[in-house]
Each structure stands twice: as structure tokens, then as C-alpha cells.
Design an enzyme around this catalytic site. Structure first.
Site, mmCIF file in Angstrom:
data_model
loop_
_atom_site.group_PDB
_atom_site.id
_atom_site.type_symbol
_atom_site.label_atom_id
_atom_site.label_comp_id
_atom_site.label_asym_id
_atom_site.label_seq_id
_atom_site.Cartn_x
_atom_site.Cartn_y
_atom_site.Cartn_z
ATOM 1 N N ARG A 239 -32.032 -37.180 58.476
ATOM 2 C CA ARG A 239 -33.288 -37.223 59.225
ATOM 3 C C ARG A 239 -34.445 -37.186 58.219
ATOM 4 O O ARG A 239 -34.566 -36.227 57.445
ATOM 5 C CB ARG A 239 -33.382 -36.023 60.182
ATOM 6 C CG ARG A 239 -34.736 -35.925 60.857
ATOM 7 C CD ARG A 239 -34.792 -34.794 61.881
ATOM 8 N NE ARG A 239 -36.147 -34.730 62.412
ATOM 9 C CZ ARG A 239 -36.961 -33.680 62.328
ATOM 10 N NH1 ARG A 239 -36.552 -32.550 61.764
ATOM 11 N NH2 ARG A 239 -38.178 -33.734 62.806
ATOM 12 N N HIS B 173 -44.424 -36.435 61.313
ATOM 13 C CA HIS B 173 -44.149 -35.090 60.824
ATOM 14 C C HIS B 173 -45.439 -34.589 60.170
ATOM 15 O O HIS B 173 -45.507 -34.365 58.970
ATOM 16 C CB HIS B 173 -42.963 -35.105 59.860
ATOM 17 C CG HIS B 173 -42.274 -33.775 59.699
ATOM 18 N ND1 HIS B 173 -40.939 -33.573 59.969
ATOM 19 C CD2 HIS B 173 -42.745 -32.566 59.297
ATOM 20 C CE1 HIS B 173 -40.616 -32.314 59.719
ATOM 21 N NE2 HIS B 173 -41.704 -31.687 59.304
ATOM 22 N N GLU C 282 -42.337 -31.049 66.088
ATOM 23 C CA GLU C 282 -42.998 -29.764 66.329
ATOM 24 C C GLU C 282 -44.481 -29.900 66.680
ATOM 25 O O GLU C 282 -45.349 -29.444 65.929
ATOM 26 C CB GLU C 282 -42.836 -28.852 65.098
ATOM 27 C CG GLU C 282 -41.388 -28.599 64.717
ATOM 28 C CD GLU C 282 -41.234 -27.501 63.650
ATOM 29 O OE1 GLU C 282 -42.253 -27.031 63.118
ATOM 30 O OE2 GLU C 282 -40.093 -27.126 63.358
ATOM 31 N N ASN D 288 -35.692 -27.627 66.749
ATOM 32 C CA ASN D 288 -35.733 -26.958 65.452
ATOM 33 C C ASN D 288 -35.693 -25.462 65.710
ATOM 34 O O ASN D 288 -36.485 -24.936 66.489
ATOM 35 C CB ASN D 288 -37.033 -27.297 64.695
ATOM 36 C CG ASN D 288 -37.058 -28.734 64.204
ATOM 37 O OD1 ASN D 288 -36.077 -29.468 64.366
ATOM 38 N ND2 ASN D 288 -38.170 -29.138 63.609
ATOM 39 N N TYR E 137 -35.253 -21.611 63.827
ATOM 40 C CA TYR E 137 -35.197 -20.784 62.621
ATOM 41 C C TYR E 137 -35.027 -19.296 62.915
ATOM 42 O O TYR E 137 -34.384 -18.581 62.150
ATOM 43 C CB TYR E 137 -36.473 -20.972 61.784
ATOM 44 C CG TYR E 137 -36.532 -22.320 61.112
ATOM 45 C CD1 TYR E 137 -35.962 -22.519 59.861
ATOM 46 C CD2 TYR E 137 -37.123 -23.413 61.746
ATOM 47 C CE1 TYR E 137 -35.991 -23.762 59.247
ATOM 48 C CE2 TYR E 137 -37.156 -24.664 61.142
ATOM 49 C CZ TYR E 137 -36.586 -24.831 59.894
ATOM 50 O OH TYR E 137 -36.599 -26.058 59.288
ATOM 51 N N GLU F 106 -33.441 -29.288 62.929
ATOM 52 C CA GLU F 106 -33.728 -28.488 61.732
ATOM 53 C C GLU F 106 -33.197 -27.086 61.946
ATOM 54 O O GLU F 106 -33.322 -26.522 63.026
ATOM 55 C CB GLU F 106 -35.238 -28.336 61.463
ATOM 56 C CG GLU F 106 -35.914 -29.530 60.867
ATOM 57 C CD GLU F 106 -37.409 -29.285 60.599
ATOM 58 O OE1 GLU F 106 -37.814 -28.119 60.360
ATOM 59 O OE2 GLU F 106 -38.157 -30.251 60.662
HETATM 60 C C1 FCB Z 1 -40.506 -26.578 60.088
HETATM 61 C C2 FCB Z 1 -41.021 -27.914 59.611
HETATM 62 C C3 FCB Z 1 -40.421 -28.363 58.316
HETATM 63 C C4 FCB Z 1 -40.266 -27.217 57.347
HETATM 64 C C5 FCB Z 1 -39.534 -26.064 57.993
HETATM 65 C C6 FCB Z 1 -39.295 -24.892 57.085
HETATM 66 O O1 FCB Z 1 -41.439 -25.982 60.923
HETATM 67 O O2 FCB Z 1 -40.781 -28.910 60.582
HETATM 68 O O3 FCB Z 1 -41.211 -29.398 57.798
HETATM 69 O O4 FCB Z 1 -41.498 -26.830 56.886
HETATM 70 O O5 FCB Z 1 -40.256 -25.625 59.118
#
Ligand code: FCB
Length: 455
Positions: A78, A122, A167, A295, A297, A362
Site C-alpha cells: 500500500r 495521504h 484518515e 488503521n 494503533y 495500517e
Molecule cells: C497514521 C498515518 C501514517 C503514519 C502512522 C504512524 O496515522 O496514516 O502515515 O504516520 O500513523
């Protein structure tokens, strides 16, 4: 612990990057500045004072980087297209050099059996469009759809899978409310107008892409957070509602259910503005997509803030919420590690659209990596983060969620926005002095996982 064979044979396994974070060559081939080229030069905007001028020099080294991907055993990649590299100044004339680069990249991927997933936006708006008002202006949605149409016309013979936006919460609220991201504006709750125009741009782009290439598969990537209250108190529960609303539902609901969440518009004090927009907009935004990219995290634990304390914040509503540090393990970004939250957000999205394929577009972690005397980079925490989240994907499949792929952020260390080069997320270490790439032990873990001989 899951193994690759717990996943369907056609499961998509990839790594992800974004144009401004890796490409460099920002003044070559007719490329014009984006909002990030300009923002990176604002004193104090970037933690280490760096820019993406060189970053990973990927424009010149992409063939080696594609070889690296092949060596890791991934079947997908990607990446994002820089709008102003393909269409200088955000106009309608295609840059021959810009197009040649993305065609060469896509061809190199295909030659190695790696499927390209291209993100159109992006975060790197051409500066000219920002000068005309950026995402606070409705016209930017039309400009985006024109760009999407051209990109898909020029590249759609090589790239089938398209992601409109990455995002949009970040583009709207970090870009136009807190101002910690480009273009660095602090427009208060009007940042919600940017969110609407981004989503409108997404919907218009979906229509344009379908007209141009009916065979294309198109989706959007949202950054979703698992959110829970710190206590069962009504005030803490309401804080969680606010954050889930602003972060998740403000985007999920218009895209997947064709309406905005009223409570969030009320929190923002923007219901009147939203109701004054053409009624067709929500229908445009809800154009059927082929997949949703998520995405993921971390998770948020929220408690009531002290609205009466007169906290002045650039983030709308943030005075009503405090984010609680639960003491759980976190990455170098300070983000709590909570793999089960990935399942939570996939389930949340799935509830709106039970048939819709889902991808983790992500997921990854930053740690302060060091090169050992023997030249190796050992990053057991990142390998463990990766393993735990891959296990969560296996559990999501086990629960029947239509998860189709997982992209690790990131292929290689890169320019991490407001953190500059000071945060490393890669499976591959990059020495920014020499541009030497070294596969970290987490990358070796991923490779072993993918080739299926245990890890
Ligand atoms: C996300 C972004 C990516 C990168 C990661 C750590 O929010 O999409 O570009 O910065 O975090």
C-alpha cells in the site's frame, strides 16, 4: 500463536507507506509543493526540524525497495500517490515524470507478484488548493474527484485497488483544529466542515472512479480507536461517547449508513451548518464502497474533563475529555498497546455493513531502534506488537469478520509527520545519512511468519 495457514490462502499481506513520508525528490519532475512541504518549513512545526525533501529517497531507490518487499514475502504493497507529483499545482495536466514514476513502481510490484494498493490522498494537498481555502472549501472536493478520475485513468490498467482518503479525521482535526499537522490552521469547530468536504470528495471520487474504470475496487481508510470510559460514571461514559463520536462515528456513519451522528454535530455546535448543506451530499458520501480500510494503533480510555476550568484548546470539545494513562504497556509514541481493540473496531465497522470486506490498512509501532556493532537491528518489542496484532486478525476471522488483509505500518522507517525523522516505525531500518536499509528482527519475524516455517 497464529500461523499463516490460519488465514485463507488469498489473504492480503502487505506493508504500507505514504508518498511524503518516503519519496523525497520533492522538487523533481515538475512536482510542486504540497501543504506538508510548506508546513515542514514553519519554525517549530516539526520536532527535529527536518523536512521530507529527501526522506527515504524512494523515488530514486524504489526498485531496491520493491526487492526488499519481495524478500519479506509480502504479496501486496500500500503506497500513496502524491497529488502534486502527478498533477503539478493540483491542475489537470499530468506530469510525464510523475506518471512515469508511479507506472514504473506499479510495474515493478506486479513483476514481483506484489499487488499494488494505491491511496489517492495521504494528507498532501497541493499548496495552491490550500491557498484557495483548502478542505474548508467545498470546491476542494471537486478538485479531488477530478484528480481521482485522472489518476485512475492513467494508472488503472496496472492498479485495481484504490483507497480514496487516508484518515480524514487527521486531515480535518489535526490540520484545521489543533493545527499540529499541515496546513496548521486552528479553525475550531469549523474543522468539521473540512471533514465534510473530505468525505464529499471521497464520495465524488468513488463515482468518478467507477465511471472511469468499472472494474476498479475502491474503498476509504479510517483511523478507528477502541474507546472505553475510565469508570461507569455517567460523566466518564459521556466522555467516551464524545471521543467515539468524533473519532469513529463521524466518519463511519456517513460513509456506511448515509447519515451523520446528530450527537456529534451537537457536541461540535455544527448541526446548523451540516443541515444547511445540500441534502444530496450524504447520499454522495454513502456511495457504495468495495471495502473499508481500518488503521488501528491503540485504544483510548476517557474520563470527563473539566469544562468549567476554562481550558482553551484548539481541538473542539477536548475540554470535556481527559485521556487516562492506564499504566498499560505503550510504544514510543505513548500509544497503549491493546491488540483486542483491533477486533473491537473491526466489529464496530462490521455492524454498519455486514457484507463489506475489511482490511487493516495500517498497524504498527514506534521504538527507539539502534544498530548494533555487528550491523543488525534487534527490535523484539516491535516483533511482539506485530505478532499480537496478527493474532488479533486471526481471532477476528475466527469470529466470522470478513477481514481480507493486513498491512503493516511501515515497510521502512520514514518521515513521521510532526515527529520528523525522530520516530521509527519500519520493519526495515533506514540510515538517513547513507540511505542504507537493514531488515530489523521484526522484519525477519514477519518474513518467517509469511513463509510459514514458524516464528
Ligand atoms: C497514521 C498515518 C501514517 C503514519 C502512522 C504512524 O496515522 O496514516 O502515515 O504516520 O500513523
Amino acid at each position: 500463536m497464529s500461523v499463516r495457514t490460519d488465514f485463507p490462502a488469498d489473504f492480503v499481506w502487505g506493508t504500507a507507506t505514504a508518498a511524503y513520508q518516503v519519496e523525497g525528490a520533492t522538487s523533481e519532475g515538475g512536482r510542486t509543493p504540497s501543504i506538508w512541504d510548506v508546513f515542514a518549513r514553519v519554525p517549530g512545526a516539526i520536532a527535529d526540524g527536518t523536512t521530507g525533501d529527501v526522506a527515504d529517497d524512494h523515488v530514486h531507490r524504489f526498485l531496491d525497495d520493491v526487492d526488499l518487499m519481495a524478500s519479506l514475502g509480502v504479496n501486496s504493497y500500500r503506497f500513496s500517490i502524491s497529488w502534486s507529483r502527478l498533477l503539478p499545482s493540483g491542475g489537470e495536466a499530468v506530469s510525464p515524470d510523475g506518471l512515469a514514476f508511479y507506472r514504473a513502481l506499479a510495474n515493478a510490484l506486479l513483476e514481483r507478484g506484489i499487488r499494488p494498493y494505491a491511496t489517492l490522498y495521504h494528507w498532501d494537498l497541493p499548496q495552491e488548493l490550500e491557498d484557495a481555502g483548502g478542505w474548508l472549501e467545498r470546491g476542494t472536493a471537486d478538485a479531488f474527484a477530478r484528480y481521482a478520475r485522472i489518476a485512475v485513468r492513467e494508472l488503472g490498467d496496472l492498479v485495481t485497488d484504490w483507497i480514496t482518503l487516508n484518515e480524514p479525521w487527521c486531515s480535518a482535526f489535526l490540520g484545521y483544529a489543533s493545527g499540529v499537522h499541515a496546513p496548521g490552521k486552528q479553525a475550531g469547530s469549523s474543522a468539521a466542515h473540512a471533514a465534510h468536504h473530505l468525505l464529499l470528495g471521497h464520495g465524488k471520487a468513488v463515482a468518478a472512479i467507477r465511471e472511469e474504470r468499472p472494474e476498479a475496487s475502491v474503498g476509504i481508510t479510517l483511523n478507528l480507536y477502541s474507546t472505553r470510559p475510565a469508570s461507569p460514571s455517567a460523566a466518564d461514559v459521556d466522555a467516551a461517547r464524545r471521543i467515539d463520536g468524533l473519532q469513529n462515528r463521524l466518519f463511519l456513519e456517513p460513509v456506511l449508513a448515509g447519515h451523520y451522528p446528530d450527537d456529534v454535530l451537537d457536541d461540535l455546535g455544527e448541526r446548523g451548518w451540516f443541515e444547511s448543506q445540500p441534502a444530496d451530499d450524504v447520499r454522495t458520501i454513502a456511495a457504495p464502497v468495495d471495502f473499508l480500510g481500518v488503521n488501528y494503533y491503540s485504544r483510548h480510555t476517557t474520563a470527563a474533563g473539566d469544562a468549567d476550568a476554562g481550558v482553551v484548546s484548539a481541538n473542539p470539545g477536548s475540554e470535556f475529555v481527559r485521556f487516562i494513562d492506564t499504566g498499560a504497556a505503550h510504544t514510543q509514541m505513548g500509544w497503549e498497546i491493546h491488540p483486542d481493540g483491533l477486533i473491537d473496531v473491526l466489529e464496530q465497522a462490521h455492524a454498519y455493513a455486514p457484507e463489506l470486506p475489511l482490511y487493516v490498512t495500517e498497524n504498527g509501532s514506534a521504538y527507539a531502534d539502534a544498530v548494533a556493532a555487528d550491523g543488525t537491528v534487534d527490535d523484539p518489542e516491535r516483533a511482539e506488537y506485530l505478532r499480537l496484532h496478527v493474532d488479533a486478525c486471526a481471532e477476528a476471522l475466527h469470529r466470522g469478520l470478513p477481514l481480507r488483509g493486513y498491512f503493516c505500518w511501515s515497510l521502512m522507517d520514514n518521515w513521521e509527520w510532526a515527529w520528523g525523522l525522530s520516530r521509527r516505525f519500519g520493519l526495515v531500518y533506514v540510515d538517513y545519512e547513507t540511505q542504507k536499509r537493514t531488515v530489523k528482527s521484526s522484519g525477519e519475524w514477519f518474513r518467517r511468519f509469511l513463509v510459514g516455517d514458524g516464528a
